[in-house]
Design an enzyme around this catalytic site. Structure first.
Site: not given
Ligand code: ASP
Length: 316
Positions: A166, A195-197
């Site tokens: 990200t 949906v991620g963080d």
């Molecule tokens: N945190 C992001 C997600 O899980 C991916 C990442 O930052 O590597 O969607």
């Protein structure tokens, strides 16, 4: 200076800083720093930074050229947070729009309905005049097809590929105003609608002018379990430096997840900046690069390393 809290914290008038995740943020942090140096607003600096990453088709985990979900569709998550008012704007599982970070910034100005997902987010973006764009590049489509064939050959359940990143940016402008912004296509081959963080306040990002801000990247499902960004900001509020706060939060969540019997925790990496423009970063992976520039420190790429459970930051 318009910000009384920043004044209390001893922010020097005109002091600015910006920090971003991964090497892909280099050009964006550079341009964002120029905005801040020219006494620009923190929102403009962060938008400049994140937008540049979203627009670049070479980066396969953010914006245009981001890797698609299991159905072959690029679904994007993004957020913006204002450290002065604590307002947030966020989109999740957004399809067919070029710059989710700008849509998130716009949502941040709304009184209600600040966090929109899927079709509702797309309808909002359309109403606001954002142009539609097919975000799937030929290169990403090829990678998707290749991955699908491999998974089929193995005849097992299709699992999200672990590659993901990200772009996150945090900064402070010369008036002491802080903000944070995130943007990602999430996990490659994720289940549609996952949906991620990154769009979730407290998990992928958090910022408060009175303390500072933090952003996370890594396995969203695990980052959420510890509300990692909020935890870093809370630690800074208790008097820790950004570096100490990052180390403490990453180590704490990592150890907690390991204790939960899982063997190892997912990837957890964070960056932080306090209201004085000091910054830090921490990770539970081997090497986590990030980029920073401030009134005090020239533009540089740094690498946070995790060695024998002790997290240290060294300059690249
Ligand atoms: N945190 C992001 C997600 O899980 C991916 C990442 O930052 O590597 O969607």
């Amino acid at each position: 200076m318009h910000n009384a809290a920043a004044e209390l914290m001893g922010v020097i008038n005109g002091m600015w800083g910006i920090i971003g995740t991964w090497e892909m943020a280099y050009e964006g942090v550079k341009e964002g720093a120029l905005v801040l140096k020219g006494q620009g607003h923190i929102f403009d600096a962060l938008e400049t930074c994140v937008r540049m990453v979203e627009d670049c088709s070479e980066y396969s985990s953010v914006g245009y050229g981001g890797l698609p979900n299991a159905a072959g569709v690029v679904e994007l998550d993004a957020a913006f947070m204002d450290g002065e008012t604590l307002s947030i704007g966020a989109v999740a599982a957004l399809k067919d729009f070029a710059n989710p970070c700008i849509i998130a910034r716009k949502l941040m100005t709304e009184k209600l309905n600040n966090f929109l997902a899927g079709e509702g987010a797309e309808q909002y973006a359309h109403r606001q005049g954002f142009p539609r764009k097919n975000m799937l590049t030929e290169k990403s489509k090829e990678q998707w097809l290749e991955h699908k064939e491999k998974e089929m050959a193995k005849r097992r359940e299709l699992n999200p590929y672990t590659g993901h990143d990200t772009v996150c940016a945090i900064g402070i402008d010369g008036t002491g105003h802080m903000a944070a912004c995130t943007s990602t296509s999430g996990l490659f081959y994720k289940t549609p609608g996952r949906v991620g963080d990154s769009p979730l306040p407290g998990c992928g990002y958090y910022v408060d002018n009175r303390i500072g801000g933090a952003c996370a990247t890594g396995l969203g499902e695990d980052i959420m379990k510890g509300a990692l960004s909020f935890q870093v900001v809370q630690y800074m509020g208790q008097g820790m430096s950004p570096q100490e706060a990052c180390n403490e939060a990453v180590k704490g969540l990592n150890d907690r997840l390991v204790a939960a019997g899982r063997g190892r925790a997912g990837d957890l990496s964070v960056i932080a900046m306090n209201a004085r423009g000091d910054f830090g970063a921490s990770t539970n992976i081997k090497a986590f690069p990030f980029v920073a520039a401030s009134e005090k420190q020239p533009l540089a790429t740094y690498i946070a390393k995790c060695e024998e459970g002790i997290v240290t930051v060294i300059k690249a």
